[in-house]
Design a protein around this motif. Structure first.
Motif, short mmCIF file in Angstrom:
data_model
loop_
_atom_site.label_atom_id
_atom_site.label_comp_id
_atom_site.label_asym_id
_atom_site.label_seq_id
_atom_site.Cartn_x
_atom_site.Cartn_y
_atom_site.Cartn_z
N VAL A 193 0.57 -0.92 -0.18
CA VAL A 193 -0.23 0.45 0.24
C VAL A 193 0.90 1.44 -0.08
N ARG A 194 1.89 1.50 1.01
CA ARG A 194 2.86 2.30 1.24
C ARG A 194 3.40 2.26 -0.07
N ASN A 195 4.10 2.02 -1.30
CA ASN A 195 5.01 2.24 -2.34
C ASN A 195 3.70 1.85 -3.31
N GLY A 196 2.72 1.21 -3.50
CA GLY A 196 1.93 1.40 -4.62
C GLY A 196 0.79 2.23 -5.04
N ASP A 197 -0.33 1.54 -6.10
CA ASP A 197 -1.19 2.88 -6.36
C ASP A 197 -2.29 2.41 -5.48
N ASP A 198 -3.52 3.28 -6.39
CA ASP A 198 -4.52 3.41 -5.61
C ASP A 198 -5.04 1.71 -5.93
N ILE A 199 -5.20 1.64 -6.91
CA ILE A 199 -5.29 -0.13 -6.46
C ILE A 199 -4.93 -0.92 -5.50
N ASN A 200 -3.07 -1.08 -5.40
CA ASN A 200 -3.47 -1.75 -3.69
C ASN A 200 -4.40 -1.69 -2.48
N TYR A 201 -4.46 -0.30 -2.60
CA TYR A 201 -4.74 0.14 -0.92
C TYR A 201 -6.63 -0.26 -1.69
N ALA A 202 -7.13 -0.31 -2.84
CA ALA A 202 -8.24 -0.57 -2.77
C ALA A 202 -8.91 -2.38 -2.71
N ARG A 203 -7.52 -2.95 -2.89
CA ARG A 203 -7.69 -4.79 -2.98
C ARG A 203 -7.19 -4.63 -1.31
N VAL A 204 -6.15 -4.36 -0.55
CA VAL A 204 -5.98 -4.12 1.15
C VAL A 204 -7.60 -4.35 1.78
N CYS A 205 -8.61 -2.65 1.41
CA CYS A 205 -9.49 -2.86 1.83
C CYS A 205 -10.38 -4.05 1.61
N GLU A 206 -10.17 -4.39 0.55
CA GLU A 206 -11.29 -5.90 0.19
C GLU A 206 -10.59 -6.41 0.97
N MET A 207 -9.58 -6.66 0.84
CA MET A 207 -9.11 -8.72 2.33
C MET A 207 -9.56 -8.39 3.71
N TYR A 208 -9.79 -6.61 4.08
CA TYR A 208 -10.30 -6.44 5.19
C TYR A 208 -11.26 -6.54 5.82
N GLU A 209 -12.53 -6.05 4.63
CA GLU A 209 -13.84 -6.58 4.63
C GLU A 209 -14.78 -8.07 4.23
N ASP A 210 -13.68 -9.16 3.38
CA ASP A 210 -14.54 -10.15 3.05
C ASP A 210 -13.15 -11.05 3.50
N SER A 211 -12.45 -11.10 4.40
CA SER A 211 -11.75 -11.45 5.20
C SER A 211 -11.32 -12.74 4.90
N GLN A 212 -12.90 -13.55 4.98
CA GLN A 212 -12.64 -14.79 4.79
C GLN A 212 -12.38 -16.06 3.24
N ARG A 213 -12.59 -14.62 2.66
CA ARG A 213 -12.04 -15.32 1.41
C ARG A 213 -10.28 -15.44 1.15
N TRP A 214 -10.44 -14.26 1.52
CA TRP A 214 -8.33 -14.56 1.69
C TRP A 214 -7.81 -15.79 2.94
N HIS A 215 -9.34 -15.84 3.73
CA HIS A 215 -8.04 -16.64 4.88
C HIS A 215 -7.13 -16.43 5.51
N LEU A 216 -7.36 -15.43 6.26
CA LEU A 216 -7.28 -14.38 6.90
C LEU A 216 -7.68 -14.87 8.47
N SER A 217 -6.30 -14.65 9.28
CA SER A 217 -7.08 -14.60 10.48
C SER A 217 -7.19 -13.11 11.23
N GLU A 218 -7.46 -13.28 12.51
CA GLU A 218 -7.88 -11.41 13.14
C GLU A 218 -7.41 -11.28 12.73
N ASP A 219 -5.98 -11.80 13.36
CA ASP A 219 -4.37 -10.92 13.13
C ASP A 219 -4.25 -9.97 12.07
N HIS A 220 -4.01 -11.06 10.95
CA HIS A 220 -4.34 -11.14 9.26
C HIS A 220 -4.95 -10.09 8.88
#
Length: 284
Positions: free
Chosen positions: A118-145
């Motif tokens: 996110v720090r070194n990417g563009d708006d796309i990476n920002y939007a993608r990490v937001c998507e990961m936060y909101e739909d964490s199960q799709r990426w199998h993220l633990s609560e910490d991640h």
């Protein structure tokens, strides 16, 4: 002395070295663009070779402290501007986003990769990490991640995205107890971010109070994080005056302690500024 550390492999030594460079940068970043760049160059000369030597792969038979050294060397090298680490982190982030069922890196690097992308990417990476936060199960993220994804949203160097993320932090997408994660990541993401954060905080103070509670310990934590990274007397005076007519029950200790830390850093700068400038002019 700093140069001699390049041949040392101890995790604790490198951790202390990283903290020292961070504090030096924190105190000098707003004062001199030249010194700011020289500090990052020094950090890069030390952590980039270490990150390259250690690589991205943990080995079963290695000392656990080596694995810990790897997990601090990679993000510090990226912070210092090492393009090889930054490019690799962004590539791994993209691979993971596109293939949620095939994570191409060890979970120890999840938070760092999100933040670097996110720090070194563009708006796309920002939007993608937001998507990961909101739909964490799709990426199998633990609560910490999942919280790491939230923090990474606050790591952008784009001021527009900083404001957008701070507004997001006050929305129903973020629990009150997690707001300080956003603020904590943002305050350390870029030397200008603390100024954006302070401006936002002053404008939205009542909204923050309403969200967290006027006597909540959470409010105290947020206040301490928002003001704690400044390093000059002018900001200490401004902060002191701004809170003069506010109810400070939730942070009656945090506020004076934070102001003291600011003034200690300011005193450090004025005491050592000539020595630091001289050292960098000779050795950087």
């Amino acid at each position: 002395m700093l140069a001699s550390f390049k041949t040392v492999d101890g995790y604790v030594v490198w951790q202390i070295l990283g903290f020292f460079l961070e504090n030096l940068f924190l105190t000098w970043a707003d004062r001199s663009e030249t010194i700011r760049d020289q500090i990052r160059e020094l950090a890069r000369s030390m952590f980039a070779p270490k990150a390259a030597a250690l690589g991205w792969t943990h080995r079963v038979d290695e000392d656990p402290l080596v694995a810990r050294l790897r997990t601090i060397s990679i993000p510090r090298a990226a912070w210092a501007g090492d393009t090889s680490v930054i490019d690799q982190a962004c590539r791994l982030f993209t691979e993971f986003y596109l293939n949620p069922d095939d994570k191409p890196f060890h979970h120890d690097f999840t938070a760092s990769i999100f933040e670097i992308a996110v720090r070194n990417g563009d708006d796309i990476n920002y939007a993608r990490v937001c998507e990961m936060y909101e739909d964490s199960q799709r990426w199998h993220l633990s609560e910490d991640h999942r919280m790491a994804a939230l923090g990474a949203m606050a790591s952008s160097r784009n001021e527009k995205l900083m404001w957008q993320t701070l507004e997001y932090a006050l929305s129903d997408h973020v629990l009150p107890q997690d707001i300080n994660i956003v603020i904590g990541f943002m305050i350390s993401s870029h030397y200008r971010s603390k100024h954006v954060l302070w401006k936002w905080f002053c404008i939205n103070y009542q909204r923050v109070v309403d969200r967290l509670g006027e006597c909540s310990a959470l409010l105290g934590h947020v206040v301490g994080t928002v003001i704690g990274e400044f390093a000059n007397e002018e900001m200490a005076t401004e902060i002191e005056a701004w809170f003069a007519d506010k109810r400070t029950t939730a942070f009656d200790r945090t506020l004076p302690q934070s102001l003291e830390f600011i003034r200690v850093r300011a005193a450090w700068y004025y005491r050592d500024k000539d020595d630091v400038s001289e050292w960098f002019s000779k050795y950087a």
